[in-house]
Write a protein that holds these residues in place. Structure first.
Motif, mmCIF file in Angstrom:
data_model
loop_
_atom_site.group_PDB
_atom_site.id
_atom_site.type_symbol
_atom_site.label_atom_id
_atom_site.label_comp_id
_atom_site.label_asym_id
_atom_site.label_seq_id
_atom_site.Cartn_x
_atom_site.Cartn_y
_atom_site.Cartn_z
ATOM 1 N N UNK A 233 0.818 -1.209 0.000
ATOM 2 C CA UNK A 233 0.000 0.000 0.000
ATOM 3 C C UNK A 233 0.846 1.249 0.000
ATOM 4 N N UNK A 234 1.898 1.250 0.813
ATOM 5 C CA UNK A 234 2.812 2.396 0.852
ATOM 6 C C UNK A 234 3.472 2.577 -0.510
ATOM 7 N N UNK A 235 3.882 1.464 -1.132
ATOM 8 C CA UNK A 235 4.514 1.553 -2.446
ATOM 9 C C UNK A 235 3.551 2.134 -3.487
ATOM 10 N N UNK B 91 -5.896 1.372 1.748
ATOM 11 C CA UNK B 91 -5.834 0.925 0.355
ATOM 12 C C UNK B 91 -5.818 -0.598 0.283
ATOM 13 N N UNK B 92 -5.065 -1.236 1.169
ATOM 14 C CA UNK B 92 -5.058 -2.701 1.207
ATOM 15 C C UNK B 92 -6.464 -3.215 1.492
ATOM 16 N N UNK B 93 -7.163 -2.580 2.394
ATOM 17 C CA UNK B 93 -8.541 -2.995 2.707
ATOM 18 C C UNK B 93 -9.472 -2.819 1.505
ATOM 19 N N UNK B 94 -9.281 -1.751 0.748
ATOM 20 C CA UNK B 94 -10.108 -1.547 -0.445
ATOM 21 C C UNK B 94 -9.819 -2.644 -1.465
ATOM 22 N N UNK C 162 -11.468 5.193 -8.929
ATOM 23 C CA UNK C 162 -11.214 6.577 -9.348
ATOM 24 C C UNK C 162 -11.990 7.568 -8.470
ATOM 25 N N UNK C 163 -13.263 7.287 -8.242
ATOM 26 C CA UNK C 163 -14.104 8.240 -7.522
ATOM 27 C C UNK C 163 -13.920 8.203 -6.013
ATOM 28 N N UNK C 164 -13.630 7.046 -5.471
ATOM 29 C CA UNK C 164 -13.627 6.937 -4.012
ATOM 30 C C UNK C 164 -12.254 6.709 -3.399
ATOM 31 N N UNK C 165 -11.248 6.444 -4.202
ATOM 32 C CA UNK C 165 -9.902 6.278 -3.655
ATOM 33 C C UNK C 165 -8.998 7.378 -4.180
#
Length: 187
Positions: free
Chosen positions: A133-135, A151-154, A174-177
């Protein structure tokens, strides 16, 4: 002639063979259905040898997931190497991760109905996976670690509860992240 038959190289090769054997069984039977005795048999080693490398089933699962996460990280890095826009880079990275997991049988096995909770549990407790996720985020300042976990959870959510199709998932990301990433930069 090398006298490395008990050395680190041989140990790494043995551990890789065990993980490869486990991977095949995970695909055939499901992650939760595979026991250590089956893995030892498939790898052509004794249970004692298997336990020398992996103290228990959870340790083997963690080693497997970390190995695959590193491989996935390399593929993701290659897919976004030429993308400069942070939002586009994140969107592409996330969707590449989802696509790669779905198209790789040894990874997809972790997201079947009976095994998905194990994948989520390992992902939430893994520094290696959170490192992915950090990467994906790059250096965006304060809060990177917590955003990476999100982000990992998404990604896990998309793997466990897919969108209607690729376009739907791209729109969701695109819209939510990506949009939230941009909003977070202005605060």
């Amino acid at each position: 002639m090398s006298n490395d038959w008990l050395g680190e190289g041989r140990a790494l090769a043995a551990a890789e063979k065990i993980l490869d054997s486990a991977a095949q069984l995970f695909v055939e039977k499901g992650v939760n259905a595979v026991g250590m005795a089956e893995i030892a048999s498939a790898a052509g080693c004794s249970r004692a040898t298997l336990y020398r490398y992996f103290e228990n089933r959870q340790a083997l699962h963690i080693a497997f997931v970390h190995r695959e996460a590193r491989r996935l990280g390399t593929a993701i890095a290659e897919s976004v190497a030429t993308i400069d826009d942070p939002s586009e880079r994140l969107e592409t990275a996330m969707l590449t991760a989802v696509s790669a997991v779905r198209s790789t049988p040894t990874l997809a096995a972790w997201f079947t109905p009976g095994d998905a909770s194990l994948a989520g549990e390992l992902a939430n407790s893994s520094d290696v996976i959170n490192g992915l996720g950090v990467a994906m985020l790059g250096e965006i300042g304060a809060g990177t670690a917590s955003r990476a976990r999100w982000i990992v959870r998404v990604i896990l959510s998309l793997l466990m509860v897919p969108g209607a199709d690729e376009n739907d998932e791209r729109t969701l990301v695109r819209e939510f992240v990506a949009a939230l990433l941009n909003a977070g930069r202005t605060t």
